[in-house]
Design an enzyme around this catalytic site. Structure first.
Site, mmCIF file in Angstrom:
data_model
loop_
_atom_site.group_PDB
_atom_site.id
_atom_site.type_symbol
_atom_site.label_atom_id
_atom_site.label_comp_id
_atom_site.label_asym_id
_atom_site.label_seq_id
_atom_site.Cartn_x
_atom_site.Cartn_y
_atom_site.Cartn_z
ATOM 1 N N PRO A 2 9.585 -7.609 4.087
ATOM 2 C CA PRO A 2 10.230 -8.801 3.533
ATOM 3 C C PRO A 2 9.449 -9.353 2.353
ATOM 4 O O PRO A 2 8.236 -9.395 2.364
ATOM 5 C CB PRO A 2 10.212 -9.775 4.719
ATOM 6 C CG PRO A 2 10.135 -8.910 5.932
ATOM 7 C CD PRO A 2 9.313 -7.731 5.514
ATOM 8 N N GLU A 3 10.185 -9.761 1.319
ATOM 9 C CA GLU A 3 9.568 -10.344 0.140
ATOM 10 C C GLU A 3 9.949 -11.819 0.065
ATOM 11 O O GLU A 3 10.528 -12.371 1.000
ATOM 12 C CB GLU A 3 9.994 -9.554 -1.101
ATOM 13 C CG GLU A 3 9.566 -8.084 -1.019
ATOM 14 C CD GLU A 3 9.891 -7.280 -2.267
ATOM 15 O OE1 GLU A 3 10.000 -7.893 -3.354
ATOM 16 O OE2 GLU A 3 10.029 -6.062 -2.170
ATOM 17 N N HIS A 95 11.843 -6.030 21.303
ATOM 18 C CA HIS A 95 10.499 -6.140 20.744
ATOM 19 C C HIS A 95 10.037 -7.600 20.653
ATOM 20 O O HIS A 95 9.265 -7.948 19.753
ATOM 21 C CB HIS A 95 10.459 -5.479 19.363
ATOM 22 C CG HIS A 95 10.862 -4.033 19.396
ATOM 23 N ND1 HIS A 95 10.095 -3.056 19.998
ATOM 24 C CD2 HIS A 95 11.974 -3.402 18.909
ATOM 25 C CE1 HIS A 95 10.700 -1.880 19.872
ATOM 26 N NE2 HIS A 95 11.829 -2.061 19.218
ATOM 27 N N ARG A 117 7.110 -3.203 14.741
ATOM 28 C CA ARG A 117 5.930 -2.426 14.337
ATOM 29 C C ARG A 117 4.621 -3.195 14.505
ATOM 30 O O ARG A 117 3.547 -2.605 14.415
ATOM 31 C CB ARG A 117 6.100 -1.977 12.883
ATOM 32 C CG ARG A 117 7.317 -1.070 12.694
ATOM 33 C CD ARG A 117 7.598 -0.780 11.234
ATOM 34 N NE ARG A 117 8.790 0.036 11.076
ATOM 35 C CZ ARG A 117 9.382 0.290 9.916
ATOM 36 N NH1 ARG A 117 8.875 -0.212 8.799
ATOM 37 N NH2 ARG A 117 10.471 1.028 9.850
ATOM 38 N N ARG A 159 -5.978 -8.377 -18.441
ATOM 39 C CA ARG A 159 -6.125 -7.294 -17.472
ATOM 40 C C ARG A 159 -5.590 -5.989 -18.045
ATOM 41 O O ARG A 159 -4.562 -5.964 -18.727
ATOM 42 C CB ARG A 159 -5.361 -7.637 -16.179
ATOM 43 C CG ARG A 159 -5.748 -8.988 -15.567
ATOM 44 C CD ARG A 159 -6.812 -8.849 -14.537
ATOM 45 N NE ARG A 159 -6.310 -8.208 -13.343
ATOM 46 C CZ ARG A 159 -5.708 -8.871 -12.344
ATOM 47 N NH1 ARG A 159 -5.518 -10.193 -12.416
ATOM 48 N NH2 ARG A 159 -5.307 -8.221 -11.280
#
Length: 295
Positions: A2-3, A95, A117, A159
């Site tokens: 998920p973002e 789960h 997971r 950078r």
């Protein structure tokens, strides 16, 4: 994983359904999701019983729920974590890892942390109601009204890392993950390996604008989901994947120019881009000391 849009959808759902409720019981059904809490599973539960949920906040991909005593429940969904608000009569999910029994929640529901997971996790952040110290190092996200565009541009241009790596650097800009990085770069016509110090200020500002656009659109559609692992608090899957232009479209024609979308390995994941619209950067020219430089 998920973002930002997916986590924001979950945060908003928590805000709608559980604020003002009091935790009357905490069942830790598996200890791994609370592994980051120094109190252990028993101490985690004891620290929360009797506490009232007063807000739902987010920094990048992290969620936290401030409590009435100044502490907070800090959470990260990992790759498959779900925060579900469910009726107590509904059978436990396969789960289910942590259950919060609530008094005063919307329709008498309980809050469940489900994680197949178990890369995600929960902890109690002492004094973390305003901002948990555990995530104070994480930068603001581009949808945050206090995000500093000038500071982002200044730091990015110093950078030499590829711009996609910069988008994924949570110390520089938070909330952008692999999917939305690829989508933002496609819209900006930038290759992910373009070094930050070879980009102009206007290019980086344009990229920020596209990042905001793509994540704002995803928010409006409930986030991105490619399987059943991501759902919001009501168990509904996002569907922004139908609107993706680059990510997951290897071999399909670019919607701008028709060139097949290419996939390459990137940091144990994949990057998707159009080789025509997003040309790869030229290699830097290395000049050895003493080599004459033409006028």
């Amino acid at each position: 994983m998920p973002e930002l849009p997916e986590v924001e959808v979950v945060r908003a759902g928590l805000e709608r359904h559980v604020l003002g409720a009091t935790i009357t019981r905490v069942d830790v059904l598996h200890e791994r999701p609370v592994r980051r809490d120094p109190r252990g599973a028993t101490g985690f539960a004891e620290a929360l019983v009797g506490r009232r949920l007063v807000a739902a906040r987010r920094r990048g991909k992290y969620l936290w729920i401030p409590l009435d005593n100044g502490d907070a429940i800090l959470g990260h969904l990992g790759m498959s974590g779900q925060m579900l608000v469910q009726p107590p009569t509904l059978p436990d999910e396969r789960h289910l890892r942590v259950r919060f029994v609530l008094d005063g929640a919307d329709e008498g529901r309980e809050l469940r942390f489900v994680d197949q997971r178990m890369f995600g996790g929960l902890s109690v952040s002492t004094g973390g109601a305003d901002l948990p110290t555990e995530i104070a190092h994480i930068a603001r996200d581009p949808l945050d009204p206090d995000f500093d565009d000038d500071e982002f541009v200044r730091r990015a241009r110093r950078r030499s890392s590829g711009v996609k790596r910069l988008l994924l650097d949570q110390g520089l800009i938070s909330g952008v993950g692999n999917i939305y990085a690829d989508e933002s770069l496609w819209r900006a016509r930038l290759h992910g390996e373009r070094p930050g110090d070879r980009l102009t200020g206007p290019q980086l500002r344009t990229l920020l604008g596209h990042a905001r656009e793509v994540m704002g659109e995803a928010l409006g559609q409930g986030g991105t989901s490619f399987d059943a692992l991501y759902v919001n608090v009501n168990g509904e899957s996002g569907y922004f994947d139908r609107s993706l232009h680059a990510y997951g479209r290897e071999g399909e024609p670019c919607e701008r120019c028709g060139t097949p979308i290419r996939r390459v390995a990137f940091m144990n994941r994949s990057s998707y881009f159009c080789p025509a619209c997003q040309p790869a950067p030229r290699a830097r020219r290395v000049v050895r000391p003493g080599t004459p430089v033409p006028d």
